[in-house]
Design an enzyme around this catalytic site. Structure first.
Site: not given
Ligand SMILES: Cc1cc2nc3c(=O)[nH]c(=O)nc-3n(C[C@H](O)[C@H](O)[C@H](O)COP(=O)(O)OP(=O)(O)OC[C@H]3O[C@@H](n4cnc5c(N)ncnc54)[C@H](O)[C@@H]3O)c2cc1C
Length: 387
Positions: A133, A252, A374, A377
């Protein structure tokens, strides 16, 4: 070793068959995978042979119906497997995603033909599953994904990139979240199952990402550049993807919660054993009141967490686990995991900071639990919405 505070406790959903499964899983993780742990950490991904072996033993696709090669069980069986994996300290196989998430999407939204095509391979370990995703541009705001799939004749032509994909280095089958209508937000998202290999035209795996923990599991970037896939690989209907993800995300989050509670349980067990052995000022660490207080806090948190988790598992088995409750579980159990593991590490003193002691790895592995599935936050947003 009994877990202090949990000794004698049994989840209300537990049946004798779960005990047999737990024993089989424990045996597999400790005897067949763990002896390779150091090598797996160095190579940065699990061995494909371990998936195949798990498949042979019937440990993959436990909740997949038998007619598709699975175990014919339900989520409680997946929960037992994942609990045992964490308790054993095995982190290479991405079973939480492969069995705990991917098979669920295919079971729920796949056509009969799709189920027959993919579920047996996932259950045997011949296919390794992933779900993609998250994109480099953002993971929390799923409606804003940019990977697009354009219908051309009988195919979809896919372009875009995904990042942080668990099992991404080895995956053969990826459930890909794409925009089939770029003029829409949530309503433009669809899920397409992509069969990928390093020879697939228009597909490329990026590097394995270097992480602070979970070193032996492959987390990768995936790139699609005019990658063609048959329209028959669409899961459900065009535009249904966002709602399918919203419906599956509670499971999940529960999967993450299972890992969190098992990690707390393991941390308490390891730390109690260490604190009884290690001496300071002429007596065991447990002879100092602070150690006893900290361990009492950790054991209490672990027990309360276990009971909350079991209530969620029971609700889920009845089909009654709602989005905010699953978010509460993910939030509270992962916060608890990080807190308990941190407190336990402190009791190990300097040794807790060396990777020779499992508690150090558990500390690094725990941190991501508050981020993926997710972020916590976002969990608070989901909870606050219904207040
Ligand atoms: C080891 C690992 C495995 C993973 N495996 C998968 C996988 O198999 N498939 C997949 O699709 N993804 C995967 N992920 C991705 C993971 O789901 C995302 O990193 C996560 O959803 C956050 O997205 P982002 O890193 O883009 O952070 P961002 O969305 O950029 O967020 C950055 C910060 O802003 C905060 N934030 C964002 N929006 C808001 C809001 N509305 N209100 C308050 N705070 C907010 C967040 O909480 C976070 O602290 C994985 C990540 C890791 C590190």
């Amino acid at each position: 070793m009994p877990t202090p505070g949990l000794d004698g406790y049994a989840p209300p959903w537990l049946k004798p068959e779960h005990d047999d499964l737990a024993e089989l899983a424990r045996d597999f993780f400790t005897k067949q995978v763990l002896p390779h742990a150091e090598r797996l950490e160095r190579q940065g991904h699990p061995d494909r042979e371990h998936y195949l072996r798990a498949g042979e033993l019937g440990l993959l696709g436990l909740s997949v119906p038998e007619e598709y090669g699975g175990g014919g069980g339900d989520f409680t069986h997946e929960a037992v497997l994942l609990h045992e994996q964490t308790m054993a300290g095995e982190g290479s196989l991405g079973l939480a995603v492969h069995s705990g998430i991917v098979t669920g999407y295919i079971r729920h939204y796949g056509t009969e033909e799709q189920k027959q095509r993919w579920l047996p391979g996932l259950a045997s370990g011949e296919l390794i599953g992933a779900i993609a995703m998250t994109e480099p541009g953002g993971g929390s705001d799923l409606q804003a994904i940019r990977t697009k799939a354009v219908r051309e004749g009988d195919d979809y032509v896919i372009s875009g990139s995904k990042t942080f994909i668990t099992n991404g280095g080895l995956a053969d089958l990826v459930i890909l979240a794409v925009k089939t209508d770029t003029t829409q937000g949530a309503a433009g998202i669809s899920l397409i199952v992509c069969e990928i290999s390093d020879k697939s035209e228009g597909f490329r795996r990026g590097r394995l990402l270097e992480k602070i923990g979970l070193h032996s599991n492959d987390t990768a970037e995936l790139f699609f550049d005019d990658f063609r896939v048959s329209h028959r690989n669409l899961l459900g209907e065009e535009g249904a993807g966002f709602y399918q993800m919203m419906a599956q995300l509670p499971q999940e989050r529960l999967v993450i919660g299972v890992g969190a509670v098992a990690a707390m349980q393991r941390a308490v067990e390891l730390t109690v054993a260490y604190a009884k052995e290690r001496t300071a000022f002429g007596k065991p660490l447990t002879g100092h009141q602070n150690t006893r207080m900290v361990l009492a806090d950790c054991a209490t948190r672990t027990r309360a967490s276990r009971i909350f988790l079991d209530d969620c598992i029971a609700r889920h088995a009845r089909g009654e686990l709602d989005v905010p409750t699953a978010a509460m579980a993910k939030l509270w159990l992962t916060e608890g995991q990080c807190e308990v593991v941190d407190k336990c590490l402190q009791i190990f003193g300097g040794y807790g900071y060396t990777t020779e002691y499992p508690i150090a790895r558990m500390y690094a592995d725990a941190r991501v639990q508050k981020i993926y599935g997710g972020t916590n936050e976002i969990m608070k947003e989901l909870i606050a919405r219904v207040l």
